[in-house]
Motif scaffolding. Structure first.
Motif, PDB file in Angstrom:
ATOM      1  N   MET A 143      13.053  -3.503  -8.718  1.00 29.82           N
ATOM      2  CA  MET A 143      12.563  -2.270  -9.423  1.00 29.82           C
ATOM      3  C   MET A 143      11.733  -2.399  -9.516  1.00 29.82           C
ATOM      4  SD  MET A 143      15.650  -1.447  -9.584  1.00 29.82           S
ATOM      5  CE  MET A 143      15.713  -1.404  -8.258  1.00 29.82           C
ATOM      6  N   ARG A 144      10.949  -3.590  -9.697  1.00 29.70           N
ATOM      7  CA  ARG A 144       9.121  -3.266  -9.610  1.00 29.70           C
ATOM      8  C   ARG A 144       8.879  -2.558  -8.334  1.00 29.70           C
ATOM      9  NH1 ARG A 144       6.279  -9.022 -10.280  1.00 29.70           N
ATOM     10  NH2 ARG A 144       3.658  -8.255 -10.590  1.00 29.70           N
ATOM     11  N   LEU A 145       8.812  -2.819  -6.904  1.00 27.51           N
ATOM     12  CA  LEU A 145       8.503  -2.499  -6.187  1.00 27.51           C
ATOM     13  C   LEU A 145       8.845  -0.929  -5.962  1.00 27.51           C
ATOM     14  CD1 LEU A 145       9.008  -4.991  -3.452  1.00 27.51           C
ATOM     15  CD2 LEU A 145       6.584  -4.173  -3.312  1.00 27.51           C
ATOM     16  N   ALA A 146       9.600  -0.389  -5.989  1.00 30.58           N
ATOM     17  CA  ALA A 146      10.192   1.045  -6.505  1.00 30.58           C
ATOM     18  C   ALA A 146       9.193   2.090  -7.763  1.00 30.58           C
ATOM     19  CB  ALA A 146      11.555   1.436  -7.026  1.00 30.58           C
ATOM     20  N   SER A 181      19.288   4.867 -13.157  1.00 32.77           N
ATOM     21  CA  SER A 181      20.324   4.655 -12.407  1.00 32.77           C
ATOM     22  C   SER A 181      20.104   4.476 -11.307  1.00 32.77           C
ATOM     23  CB  SER A 181      21.754   5.021 -13.441  1.00 32.77           C
ATOM     24  OG  SER A 181      21.846   4.754 -14.172  1.00 32.77           O
ATOM     25  N   PRO A 182      18.860   3.286 -10.539  1.00 29.71           N
ATOM     26  CA  PRO A 182      18.542   3.584  -9.099  1.00 29.71           C
ATOM     27  C   PRO A 182      19.672   3.737  -8.585  1.00 29.71           C
ATOM     28  CG  PRO A 182      17.018   2.415 -10.142  1.00 29.71           C
ATOM     29  CD  PRO A 182      18.677   2.580 -11.230  1.00 29.71           C
ATOM     30  N   GLY A 183      20.773   2.800  -8.678  1.00 31.11           N
ATOM     31  CA  GLY A 183      22.525   2.338  -8.085  1.00 31.11           C
ATOM     32  C   GLY A 183      22.954   3.728  -7.736  1.00 31.11           C
ATOM     33  N   LEU A 184      22.691   4.445  -8.515  1.00 29.78           N
ATOM     34  CA  LEU A 184      23.565   6.110  -8.605  1.00 29.78           C
ATOM     35  C   LEU A 184      23.006   6.963  -7.552  1.00 29.78           C
ATOM     36  CD1 LEU A 184      24.856   6.533 -12.004  1.00 29.78           C
ATOM     37  CD2 LEU A 184      26.554   5.196  -9.888  1.00 29.78           C
ATOM     38  N   THR A 185      21.561   7.450  -7.998  1.00 30.02           N
ATOM     39  CA  THR A 185      20.825   7.723  -7.417  1.00 30.02           C
ATOM     40  C   THR A 185      20.101   7.569  -5.667  1.00 30.02           C
ATOM     41  OG1 THR A 185      18.363   7.080  -8.651  1.00 30.02           O
ATOM     42  CG2 THR A 185      19.675   8.722  -9.675  1.00 30.02           C
ATOM     43  N   GLY A 186      20.357   6.463  -5.778  1.00 29.55           N
ATOM     44  CA  GLY A 186      19.607   5.757  -4.685  1.00 29.55           C
ATOM     45  C   GLY A 186      18.475   4.984  -4.977  1.00 29.55           C
ATOM     46  N   ILE A 187      17.647   3.705  -4.686  1.00 29.13           N
ATOM     47  CA  ILE A 187      17.072   3.405  -4.718  1.00 29.13           C
ATOM     48  C   ILE A 187      15.566   4.210  -4.405  1.00 29.13           C
ATOM     49  CG2 ILE A 187      15.465   1.282  -5.084  1.00 29.13           C
ATOM     50  CD1 ILE A 187      18.198  -0.375  -3.988  1.00 29.13           C
ATOM     51  N   ASP A 188      16.057   4.739  -3.586  1.00 29.03           N
ATOM     52  CA  ASP A 188      14.380   5.619  -3.387  1.00 29.03           C
ATOM     53  C   ASP A 188      14.014   6.850  -4.519  1.00 29.03           C
ATOM     54  OD1 ASP A 188      12.830   5.155  -1.799  1.00 29.03           O
ATOM     55  OD2 ASP A 188      12.996   8.054  -0.699  1.00 29.03           O
ATOM     56  N   GLY A 189      15.598   6.948  -4.903  1.00 28.96           N
ATOM     57  CA  GLY A 189      15.127   8.121  -6.003  1.00 28.96           C
ATOM     58  C   GLY A 189      14.307   7.893  -7.199  1.00 28.96           C
ATOM     59  N   LEU A 190      14.463   6.439  -7.174  1.00 29.81           N
ATOM     60  CA  LEU A 190      13.407   5.534  -8.406  1.00 29.81           C
ATOM     61  C   LEU A 190      11.541   5.595  -7.838  1.00 29.81           C
ATOM     62  CD1 LEU A 190      12.903   4.025 -10.719  1.00 29.81           C
ATOM     63  CD2 LEU A 190      13.764   2.012  -9.646  1.00 29.81           C
ATOM     64  N   ARG A 191      11.948   5.591  -6.261  1.00 28.26           N
ATOM     65  CA  ARG A 191      10.876   5.578  -5.961  1.00 28.26           C
ATOM     66  C   ARG A 191       9.949   7.044  -5.595  1.00 28.26           C
ATOM     67  NH1 ARG A 191       8.461   8.520  -1.856  1.00 28.26           N
ATOM     68  NH2 ARG A 191      10.807   8.768  -1.079  1.00 28.26           N
ATOM     69  N   MET A 192      10.559   7.544  -5.632  1.00 23.32           N
ATOM     70  CA  MET A 192      10.285   9.083  -5.534  1.00 23.32           C
ATOM     71  C   MET A 192       9.600   9.474  -6.898  1.00 23.32           C
ATOM     72  SD  MET A 192      12.624  12.552  -4.488  1.00 23.32           S
ATOM     73  CE  MET A 192      13.577  12.559  -5.899  1.00 23.32           C
ATOM     74  N   LEU A 193      10.313   9.395  -7.608  1.00 28.18           N
ATOM     75  CA  LEU A 193      10.363   9.638  -9.218  1.00 28.18           C
ATOM     76  C   LEU A 193       9.018   8.791  -9.325  1.00 28.18           C
ATOM     77  CD1 LEU A 193      11.091  11.523 -11.635  1.00 28.18           C
ATOM     78  CD2 LEU A 193      12.151   9.099 -12.434  1.00 28.18           C
ATOM     79  N   ALA A 194       8.743   7.649  -9.459  1.00 25.26           N
ATOM     80  CA  ALA A 194       7.063   6.976  -9.650  1.00 25.26           C
ATOM     81  C   ALA A 194       6.434   7.534  -9.072  1.00 25.26           C
ATOM     82  CB  ALA A 194       7.452   5.489  -8.978  1.00 25.26           C
ATOM     83  N   GLN A 195       6.598   8.024  -7.911  1.00 25.45           N
ATOM     84  CA  GLN A 195       5.307   8.764  -6.900  1.00 25.45           C
ATOM     85  C   GLN A 195       5.165   9.891  -6.976  1.00 25.45           C
ATOM     86  OE1 GLN A 195       6.095   7.764  -2.945  1.00 25.45           O
ATOM     87  NE2 GLN A 195       4.958   5.673  -3.124  1.00 25.45           N
ATOM     88  N   ALA A 196       6.125  10.392  -7.792  1.00 24.72           N
ATOM     89  CA  ALA A 196       5.802  12.261  -8.473  1.00 24.72           C
ATOM     90  C   ALA A 196       5.094  11.796  -9.728  1.00 24.72           C
ATOM     91  CB  ALA A 196       7.397  13.044  -8.535  1.00 24.72           C
ATOM     92  N   ASP A 197       4.470  10.693 -10.103  1.00 21.65           N
ATOM     93  CA  ASP A 197       4.176  10.491 -11.450  1.00 21.65           C
ATOM     94  C   ASP A 197       4.526  11.556 -12.258  1.00 21.65           C
ATOM     95  OD1 ASP A 197       2.569   9.465 -12.951  1.00 21.65           O
ATOM     96  OD2 ASP A 197       0.618  10.107 -12.264  1.00 21.65           O
ATOM     97  N   GLU A 220       0.554  -1.230   0.137  1.00 23.47           N
ATOM     98  CA  GLU A 220      -0.029  -0.431  -0.302  1.00 23.47           C
ATOM     99  C   GLU A 220       0.682   1.653   0.189  1.00 23.47           C
ATOM    100  OE1 GLU A 220      -2.635  -0.361   3.216  1.00 23.47           O
ATOM    101  OE2 GLU A 220      -3.657  -2.238   2.296  1.00 23.47           O
ATOM    102  N   MET A 221       1.804   1.057   0.760  1.00 23.78           N
ATOM    103  CA  MET A 221       3.557   2.265   0.847  1.00 23.78           C
ATOM    104  C   MET A 221       3.512   2.227  -0.790  1.00 23.78           C
ATOM    105  SD  MET A 221       6.724   1.810   3.093  1.00 23.78           S
ATOM    106  CE  MET A 221       7.632   0.953   2.945  1.00 23.78           C
ATOM    107  N   LEU A 222       4.080   1.582  -1.501  1.00 20.90           N
ATOM    108  CA  LEU A 222       4.415   1.354  -3.087  1.00 20.90           C
ATOM    109  C   LEU A 222       3.385   1.580  -3.741  1.00 20.90           C
ATOM    110  CD1 LEU A 222       7.670  -0.481  -1.954  1.00 20.90           C
ATOM    111  CD2 LEU A 222       7.842   1.719  -1.810  1.00 20.90           C
ATOM    112  N   PRO A 223       2.731   2.299  -5.222  1.00 19.91           N
ATOM    113  CA  PRO A 223       2.052   1.786  -5.651  1.00 19.91           C
ATOM    114  C   PRO A 223       2.974   1.044  -6.708  1.00 19.91           C
ATOM    115  CG  PRO A 223       3.266   3.916  -5.841  1.00 19.91           C
ATOM    116  CD  PRO A 223       3.643   3.570  -4.264  1.00 19.91           C
ATOM    117  N   GLY A 224       4.214   1.181  -7.269  1.00 22.50           N
ATOM    118  CA  GLY A 224       4.673  -0.037  -7.861  1.00 22.50           C
ATOM    119  C   GLY A 224       4.991   0.400  -9.078  1.00 22.50           C
ATOM    120  N   PRO A 225       4.660   0.222 -10.881  1.00 29.38           N
ATOM    121  CA  PRO A 225       4.908   0.102 -11.461  1.00 29.38           C
ATOM    122  C   PRO A 225       3.613   1.132 -12.101  1.00 29.38           C
ATOM    123  CG  PRO A 225       4.647  -1.535 -11.815  1.00 29.38           C
ATOM    124  CD  PRO A 225       4.837  -1.063 -10.696  1.00 29.38           C
ATOM    125  N   ARG A 226       3.773   2.122 -12.745  1.00 33.43           N
ATOM    126  CA  ARG A 226       2.430   3.095 -13.365  1.00 33.43           C
ATOM    127  C   ARG A 226       2.073   2.778 -15.193  1.00 33.43           C
ATOM    128  NH1 ARG A 226       0.740   7.383 -10.240  1.00 33.43           N
ATOM    129  NH2 ARG A 226       1.765   7.877  -8.539  1.00 33.43           N
TER     130      ARG A 226
END
Length: 389
Positions: A292-295, A243-259, A123-129
């Motif tokens: 990656m899918r969760l993020a 590249s989540p290895g460079l930005t941090g995996i949560d960078g990908l999560r932030m981007l996905a949730q910012a939509d 519920e806290m991770l919407p995953g891939p849009r």
């Protein structure tokens, strides 16, 4: 025990719902060594405190990790499934990852082999849009794997890259991305490159009746990530690579949730040390697939077996499984094997991964001869013959 005389056990009990998430660890050594590691993980990844010194009640019984299953896998390797109270993730993806593989990432002979999140984690991770269905809708509905390539080599100008992008679309490539090394260099600045390449792809689409997309690399300092994402969309990009290895995996999560309104492609740069050791780190299927899918990645790029990187076929199949298996209602995402994709192994790759893969071809498009359009069309013909519309 007087250390925690004011501890309110009833209050803690009332704050715990009872739901748990599960992590399976691959442990090396003999049985006694593996069991010792499993017990150590239970405490290290939760309270990080001697269990025998804890106040009785909810902390040792519910906060400390719990061994749910322990079994032999092969000679010298064991699988231990450990559950954790979902509340210790704190409702944050970073803490969830910390519980999965925090301090124990510094210890030998421990690999994360599988994760099963709880409902609260989902519920806290919407995953891939977008995922597989969304990207297929953008590119046009058909069954065959989309053809994917990267703009290379570094050192070309933004205008040179735009010319290549236009040629790729003319030839029938559906996804044209930046190479992962392209950022904001003086010879092809981010703004110029994205404007020219997005414009070239969109013009070629109109001219040749395509639905191809340009995917710029927005990887960079975290404070620039969202600005680059929104600017890329304004300039006409059809997807974003990070590249989540460079930005941090949560960078990908932030981007996905910012939509940002565009599908997200995750690149494996800087991730190798997490996944390449057979007895340590995080299994390929977990990192490139499930995490990656969760993020929020819609497609995950990873080194293909048989190419210039040492992943095995089993590793790659685990990644594909992580991209597709049921996960709390998350959309399936595209596995995108890369590195050594050639015309001679396309049939094997499609047979191996199935239709829902991205065929990422780089240098292989240039090795076939001097006519780039003809080279691309040979790949496209091979794919369409195997997987008709």
């Amino acid at each position: 025990m007087t250390f925690f005389s004011d501890f309110d056990n009833a209050r803690l009990e009332s704050q715990l719902a009872g739901d748990r998430f599960f992590v399976t660890y691959r442990l090396s050594g003999n049985e006694n060594e593996a069991r010792t590691k499993a017990r150590d993980i239970c405490a290290e990844q939760s309270v990080e405190f001697p269990v025998e010194l804890l106040p009785p009640g909810a902390i040792p019984e519910k906060i400390v990790g719990r061994i749910e299953e322990f079994r032999r896998e092969t000679e010298g390797t064991w699988l231990a499934t450990i559950s954790f109270a979902e509340e210790i993730a704190g409702g944050e993806f970073t803490q969830f990852l910390n519980v999965i593989f925090g301090n124990i990432s510094i210890k030998a002979g421990i690999q994360v082999a599988r994760i099963v999140p709880s409902q609260a984690i989902y519920e806290m991770l919407p995953g891939p849009r977008f995922g597989v269905p969304g990207i297929r809708q953008i590119l046009g509905e058909r069954r065959s794997p989309p053809l994917f390539t990267a703009l290379k080599p570094m050192g070309l100008s933004a205008r040179n890259f735009a010319g290549l992008a236009s040629t790729f679309v003319k030839a029938g490539i559906e996804i044209v991305k930046d190479d992962h090394g392209l950022s904001d260099q003086v010879f092809a600045p981010f703004e110029d490159r994205v404007r020219l390449c997005a414009g070239a792809v969109n013009e070629a689409n109109a001219k040749f009746g395509r639905k191809s997309i340009y995917v710029p690399n927005i990887t960079g300092p975290l404070e620039k990530l969202l600005d680059r994402a929104h600017r890329a969309r304004e300039l006409g990009a059809g997807g974003l690579m990070i590249s989540p290895g460079l930005t941090g995996i949560d960078g990908l999560r932030m981007l996905a949730q910012a939509d940002p309104g565009l599908p997200l492609f995750a690149h494996p740069s800087f991730i190798g040390s997490y996944v390449m050791h057979r007895e340590q780190g995080i299994a390929c299927g977990v990192f490139f697939g499930a995490i990656m899918r969760l993020a929020g990645a819609d497609a995950t790029i990873f080194p293909n077996y048989g190419g210039r990187f040492p992943l095995s076929q089993a590793d790659c199949m685990d990644i594909a499984t992580g991209c597709r298996e049921p996960m709390g209602g998350l959309k399936p995402i595209f596995p995108s094997p890369a590195g050594g994709m050639e015309l001679t192994n396309i049939a094997e790759m499609v047979d191996c991964y199935g239709n829902d893969m991205l065929v990422l071809v780089g240098s292989g498009l240039f090795r076939l001869g001097g006519d780039l359009v003809a080279n691309v069309q040979r790949f496209r013909k091979e794919i369409l013959e195997m997987c008709p519309k």
